[in-house]
Scaffold this active site. Structure first.
Site, PDB file in Angstrom:
ATOM      1  N   GLY A 216       0.629  -1.203  -0.118  1.00 10.30           N
ATOM      2  CA  GLY A 216      -0.074  -0.085  -0.034  1.00 10.30           C
ATOM      3  C   GLY A 216       0.817   1.331   0.040  1.00 10.30           C
ATOM      4  N   GLY A 217       1.639   1.377   1.200  1.00 14.52           N
ATOM      5  CA  GLY A 217       2.160   2.829   1.339  1.00 14.52           C
ATOM      6  C   GLY A 217       3.196   3.127   0.212  1.00 14.52           C
ATOM      7  N   ALA A 267       0.547   4.254  12.693  1.00 12.10           N
ATOM      8  CA  ALA A 267       0.100   3.372  13.910  1.00 12.10           C
ATOM      9  C   ALA A 267       0.169   3.872  15.207  1.00 12.10           C
ATOM     10  CB  ALA A 267       0.788   1.940  13.840  1.00 12.10           C
ATOM     11  N   CYS A 268      -0.099   5.235  15.378  1.00 17.33           N
ATOM     12  CA  CYS A 268      -0.211   5.628  16.770  1.00 17.33           C
ATOM     13  C   CYS A 268      -1.542   6.430  17.121  1.00 17.33           C
ATOM     14  CB  CYS A 268       0.977   6.738  16.747  1.00 17.33           C
ATOM     15  SG  CYS A 268       2.590   6.033  16.890  1.00 17.33           S
ATOM     16  N   GLY A 269      -2.428   6.088  16.360  1.00 10.17           N
ATOM     17  CA  GLY A 269      -3.915   6.300  16.705  1.00 10.17           C
ATOM     18  C   GLY A 269      -5.015   7.182  15.887  1.00 10.17           C
ATOM     19  N   ASP A 295      -6.119  10.346   8.015  1.00 11.28           N
ATOM     20  CA  ASP A 295      -4.532  10.111   7.756  1.00 11.28           C
ATOM     21  C   ASP A 295      -3.696  11.415   7.475  1.00 11.28           C
ATOM     22  OD1 ASP A 295      -2.592   8.208   8.082  1.00 11.28           O
ATOM     23  OD2 ASP A 295      -2.286   8.286   5.847  1.00 11.28           O
ATOM     24  N   ARG A 388      -3.886  -4.418   6.942  1.00 13.58           N
ATOM     25  CA  ARG A 388      -4.742  -3.297   6.873  1.00 13.58           C
ATOM     26  C   ARG A 388      -6.018  -3.529   6.224  1.00 13.58           C
ATOM     27  NH1 ARG A 388      -1.974   1.915   8.015  1.00 13.58           N
ATOM     28  NH2 ARG A 388      -0.238   1.410   9.108  1.00 13.58           N
ATOM     29  N   ARG A 419       4.150   8.035  20.628  1.00 12.20           N
ATOM     30  CA  ARG A 419       3.944   6.975  21.362  1.00 12.20           C
ATOM     31  C   ARG A 419       5.155   7.165  22.535  1.00 12.20           C
ATOM     32  NH1 ARG A 419       1.592   1.638  20.365  1.00 12.20           N
ATOM     33  NH2 ARG A 419       0.525   2.382  18.478  1.00 12.20           N
ATOM     34  N   ASP A 514     -12.103   7.095  25.713  1.00  6.96           N
ATOM     35  CA  ASP A 514     -11.978   8.050  26.753  1.00  6.96           C
ATOM     36  C   ASP A 514     -11.022   9.046  26.448  1.00  6.96           C
ATOM     37  OD1 ASP A 514     -13.675   6.730  28.824  1.00  6.96           O
ATOM     38  OD2 ASP A 514     -12.128   4.884  28.775  1.00  6.96           O
ATOM     39  N   ASN A 515     -10.355   9.281  25.187  1.00 10.44           N
ATOM     40  CA  ASN A 515      -9.618  10.329  24.840  1.00 10.44           C
ATOM     41  C   ASN A 515     -10.591  11.523  24.664  1.00 10.44           C
ATOM     42  OD1 ASN A 515      -7.356   8.795  24.934  1.00 10.44           O
ATOM     43  ND2 ASN A 515      -7.384   8.195  22.642  1.00 10.44           N
TER      44      ASN A 515
HETATM   45  P1  GTP Z   1      -1.370   4.851  10.200  1.00 12.20           P
HETATM   46  O1  GTP Z   1      -2.735   4.142   9.355  1.00 12.20           O
HETATM   47  O2  GTP Z   1      -0.326   3.927   9.984  1.00 12.20           O
HETATM   48  O3  GTP Z   1      -0.932   6.122  10.212  1.00 12.20           O
HETATM   49  O4  GTP Z   1      -1.970   4.620  11.585  1.00 12.20           O
HETATM   50  P2  GTP Z   1      -2.938   5.523  12.846  1.00 12.20           P
HETATM   51  O5  GTP Z   1      -2.025   6.786  13.221  1.00 12.20           O
HETATM   52  O6  GTP Z   1      -4.234   5.691  12.100  1.00 12.20           O
HETATM   53  O7  GTP Z   1      -3.187   4.480  13.861  1.00 12.20           O
HETATM   54  P3  GTP Z   1      -4.409   3.585  14.344  1.00 12.20           P
HETATM   55  O8  GTP Z   1      -5.543   4.587  14.700  1.00 12.20           O
HETATM   56  O9  GTP Z   1      -4.729   2.412  13.363  1.00 12.20           O
HETATM   57  O10 GTP Z   1      -3.877   2.787  15.456  1.00 12.20           O
HETATM   58  C1  GTP Z   1      -2.956   2.154  15.583  1.00 12.20           C
HETATM   59  C2  GTP Z   1      -2.659   1.069  16.892  1.00 12.20           C
HETATM   60  O11 GTP Z   1      -2.525   2.005  17.948  1.00 12.20           O
HETATM   61  C3  GTP Z   1      -3.857   0.325  16.937  1.00 12.20           C
HETATM   62  O12 GTP Z   1      -3.041  -1.053  17.432  1.00 12.20           O
HETATM   63  C4  GTP Z   1      -4.619   1.004  17.956  1.00 12.20           C
HETATM   64  O13 GTP Z   1      -5.201  -0.298  18.725  1.00 12.20           O
HETATM   65  C5  GTP Z   1      -3.626   1.395  18.960  1.00 12.20           C
HETATM   66  N1  GTP Z   1      -4.098   2.754  19.666  1.00 12.20           N
HETATM   67  C6  GTP Z   1      -4.966   3.588  18.887  1.00 12.20           C
HETATM   68  N2  GTP Z   1      -5.448   4.399  19.653  1.00 12.20           N
HETATM   69  C7  GTP Z   1      -4.884   4.207  20.956  1.00 12.20           C
HETATM   70  C8  GTP Z   1      -5.001   4.612  22.361  1.00 12.20           C
HETATM   71  O14 GTP Z   1      -5.731   5.763  22.565  1.00 12.20           O
HETATM   72  N3  GTP Z   1      -4.507   4.113  23.520  1.00 12.20           N
HETATM   73  C9  GTP Z   1      -3.656   2.851  23.204  1.00 12.20           C
HETATM   74  N4  GTP Z   1      -3.336   2.407  24.064  1.00 12.20           N
HETATM   75  N5  GTP Z   1      -3.658   2.418  22.067  1.00 12.20           N
HETATM   76  C10 GTP Z   1      -4.182   2.888  20.954  1.00 12.20           C
HETATM   77  C1  SPV Z   2       1.195   5.240   7.219  1.00 11.45           C
HETATM   78  O1  SPV Z   2       2.298   4.014   7.589  1.00 11.45           O
HETATM   79  O2  SPV Z   2       1.494   6.190   8.101  1.00 11.45           O
HETATM   80  C2  SPV Z   2      -0.056   4.635   6.849  1.00 11.45           C
HETATM   81  C3  SPV Z   2       0.037   3.591   5.880  1.00 11.45           C
HETATM   82  O3  SPV Z   2      -0.925   5.478   6.894  1.00 11.45           O
HETATM   83  S1  SPV Z   2       0.790   3.730   4.629  1.00 11.45           S
HETATM   84  O4  SPV Z   2      -0.083   3.835   3.487  1.00 11.45           O
HETATM   85  O5  SPV Z   2       1.427   2.379   4.155  1.00 11.45           O
HETATM   86  O6  SPV Z   2       1.792   4.892   4.777  1.00 11.45           O
HETATM   87 MN    MN Z   3      -0.448   7.265   8.051  1.00  9.28          MN
END
Ligand code: GTP
Ligand code: SPV
Ligand code: MN
Length: 604
Positions: A216-217, A267-269, A295, A388, A419, A514-515
């Site tokens: 994907g990315g 992947a940080c939320g 995103d 994904r 994170r 809860d955020n």
């Molecule tokens: P990309 O698509 O890669 O840009 O990621 P994203 O920033 O949209 O992250 P996403 O919301 O998919 O969350 C990624 C991971 O973080 C998942 O495994 C979630 O379960 C975890 N996560 C998201 N929000 C929270 C939170 O508030 N607390 C904790 N502990 N984990 C979280």
């Molecule tokens: C990221 O890694 O920040 C994503 C997934 O949103 S990707 O499209 O692979 O970049």
């Molecule tokens: Mn992203």
């Protein structure tokens, strides 16, 4: 693109049912075809009929698996190569003439060398294959924010994903007319050879080349390559910003609305915050969260002196693991129709999908992301950690009515977040715009499975743009400072950290829905209706001002994750000084001043 020629006449390209007379498009397609030598060229028109026949073909060749159409209508499954499951940062290059313009954070290659190398890698690699020509728009066609791209690719999977993630169709050609400009994207799977994998950006030519990947990315060129790396360069030139940010709307009990953009690293939320469902008592009072984007945000100053944001995408390419009925029911609902799942597990009992965290207990038998039989006792992951879903935005129950707005939404707050197991408190507010830019610039975050390499390593990721800024990072900071001067009513800037850990590695904040409790404090700060304590790093909430109603959570833990430890921050400031060194004189003086203030505050 100065690729070597294997003569193909424009007449032959046109005879393949070209959908446009735009000379630049025809020329780009011709040169791409001359290089990669596909057997056939197919012009994608965006029609459901054409997409349906491509899905059928992908199922026939095994590129996709059709899932249970009663439980998951319109849903398909795809496995990438085992070596091709995430973005490859060390193989992602900015190719501008002057190495200095790419800056110390980016990988750089000379454009002449990069074109030549990629040309050699891709030469003849579409023999026996079809080349698809995808016209797409980032943003609603016709919005002043929007930009058109053309991606050529030898992958049906890419066509089908782009058709979900962007606005694909002949209206893009109508908009371009006879000589409109667009971002050129050339993608060829080649042999999916990781040693010859390159994701190349030519910001001076508005061109992207991606070879030897199908993840994907790396290959959905509208996303990170165009909407962030190339767009960040366009934004700098044209006076706007391309950011790795979600956009959400908050509706208050009295019906007023506010909009927030938030930058968290991969992947940080972001997806989770964008689709948040508030705790029960907020819902009962009438609070509601709506998703504009999860995103990417393109942000411009408006005539009213505020910043206005649009989401240039049309779908969600979201992390599957951890998504469930409790953590993110909206994302889950969005994946129930018309979705492509990549590298999750298959439940062969009913031909549906599964991933870690979807249900508490794993099914007894699965087919894992590698295609092998899997049972829970094996101790391996059934789904890849970076597996994904590609889901159409329209399937998201909390999609904002401003999703298709041509003007976008005005921002009240910008939130940064990483994170961080330690140091960074749950939330704090910057003192003003320039200090907010500093707060974004000093972001560090633990690495995740979204990119190849070790997971959990703390690294600097300013504004969550480390892998996505198409030019010199210090100039990018400077652009943020400049933008602040153009807006009379800037959004307030905050930093959050959902990921503070206790002694046993457990998260100290419940997160997810809860955020909302933190979001409420942030919005009250924007309105000036809640007090805060001034600390060495900025304004931090009094623990009593974070609403804990309905939550089994003690104030002591809250106080702990709100505490600003000056000794730690002093060490952090020293570390940041080391990080800043690489930017030399290009670092805006405002940031250096903020750093000096931080250090001084920590010693006071
Ligand atoms: P990309 O698509 O890669 O840009 O990621 P994203 O920033 O949209 O992250 P996403 O919301 O998919 O969350 C990624 C991971 O973080 C998942 O495994 C979630 O379960 C975890 N996560 C998201 N929000 C929270 C939170 O508030 N607390 C904790 N502990 N984990 C979280
Ligand atoms: C990221 O890694 O920040 C994503 C997934 O949103 S990707 O499209 O692979 O970049
Ligand atoms: Mn992203």
């Amino acid at each position: 693109m100065p690729f070597p020629l294997h003569k193909i006449s424009i007449r032959r390209i046109l005879s393949t049912m070209a959908l446009t007379e735009n000379k630049k498009v025809l020329d780009f397609v011709k040169k791409s075809a001359e290089l990669a030598q596909p057997d056939e060229i197919v012009w994608i028109d965006g029609s459901e009929q054409q997409l349906a026949s491509l899905r059928e073909e992908a199922v026939k060749t095994g590129e996709m698996i059709k899932l249970n159409q009663e439980k998951l209508p319109g849903c398909y499954y795809h496995r990438t190569a085992e070596n091709d499951v995430a973005r490859v940062e060390a193989r992602t290059f900015i190719c501008c003439k002057n190495k200095d313009d790419a800056g110390p954070i980016n990988y750089w290659m000379d454009p002449v060398e990069a074109y030549h190398m990629c040309g050699e890698i891709a030469r003849g690699k579409m023999k026996g294959r079809t080349m698809y020509v995808i016209p797409y728009s980032m943003g609603v066609v016709g919005s002043p924010f929007s930009k058109i791209g053309i991606e050529v690719t030898d992958s049906i999977y890419v066509v089908l994903n782009m058709a979900i993630m962007t606005r694909v169709g002949t209206e893009c050609y109508d908009y371009l007319g006879k000589d409109g400009d667009f971002i050129k994207g050339f993608h060829c799977k080649c042999d999916v050879d990781p040693e010859k994998r390159y994701i190349m950006h030519f910001p001076e030519d508005d061109t992207i080349i991606s070879v030897n990947s199908a993840y994907g990315g790396n290959v959905l060129l509208g996303k990170k390559c165009f909407a962030l790396r190339i767009a960040s360069c366009l934004g700098r030139r044209e006076g706007w910003m391309a950011e790795h940010m979600l956009i959400l709307g908050v509706t208050f009990p009295d019906g007023t609305k506010k909009y927030v953009a938030a930058a968290f690293p991969s992947a940080c939320g972001k997806t989770n915050l964008a689709m948040l469902i508030p705790p029960k008592h907020y819902l009962e009072k009438g609070y509601k969260i709506e998703t504009v984007g999860d995103d990417i945000a393109w942000i411009r100053p408006g005539a009213d002196g505020r910043l206005w944001a649009v989401n240039p995408e049309n779908g969600f390419f979201g992390v599957a693991p951890g998504t469930n009925e409790k953590s993110n029911p909206n994302a889950l609902a969005a994946t129930r129709e018309g979705t492509i799942f990549t590298n999750v597990a298959i439940d062969p009992s009913d031909n549906t999908v599964w991933w870690e965290g979807l249900t508490k207990k794993a099914p007894d038998r699965l087919i894992d992301w590698l295609g092998n039989p899997w049972t829970p006792d094996m101790g391996t992951k059934a789904a890849h950690p970076n597996s994904r879903f590609t889901a159409p935005a329209t399937g998201c129950p909390c999609l904002s009515d401003k999703f298709n707005s041509k003007e976008g939404v005005p921002l009240d707050a910008i939130i940064f977040g990483g994170r961080r197991a330690t140091t960074t408190p749950l939330v704090y507010q910057s003192r003003d715009w320039n200090h907010g830019v500093f707060v974004g610039s000093i972001m560090s975050s633990e690495t995740t499975a979204a990119a190849t390499g070790a997971v959990g390593v703390l690294r600097h990721d300013p504004m969550a743009m480390k892998p996505f800024c198409g030019y010199h990072m210090a100039d990018y900071f400077g652009h943020w400072i400049e933008m602040g001067k153009k807006i009379a009513n800037p959004p307030k800037i905050f930093n959050v950290n959902w990921f503070r850990q206790g002694e046993n590695g457990e998260f100290l904040w419940p997160g997810f829905g809860d955020n909302m409790r933190v979001l409420e404090w942030i919005l009250k700060r924007c309105d000036g209706t809640v007090d805060a304590q001034e600390t060495a790093i900025g304004y931090v909430p009094y623990a009593k001002d974070i609403d804990l109603e309905g939550l089994d959570y003690d104030r002591e833990t809250l106080e702990k994750i709100l505490y600003v430890d000056k000794a730690r921050w002093s060490a952090e400031a020293d570390e940041i000084a080391g990080y800043y060194e690489q930017f030399g004189d290009r670092l805006p003086k405002e940031l250096r001043e903020s750093l000096a203030t931080l250090k001084k505050n920590c010693e006071a």
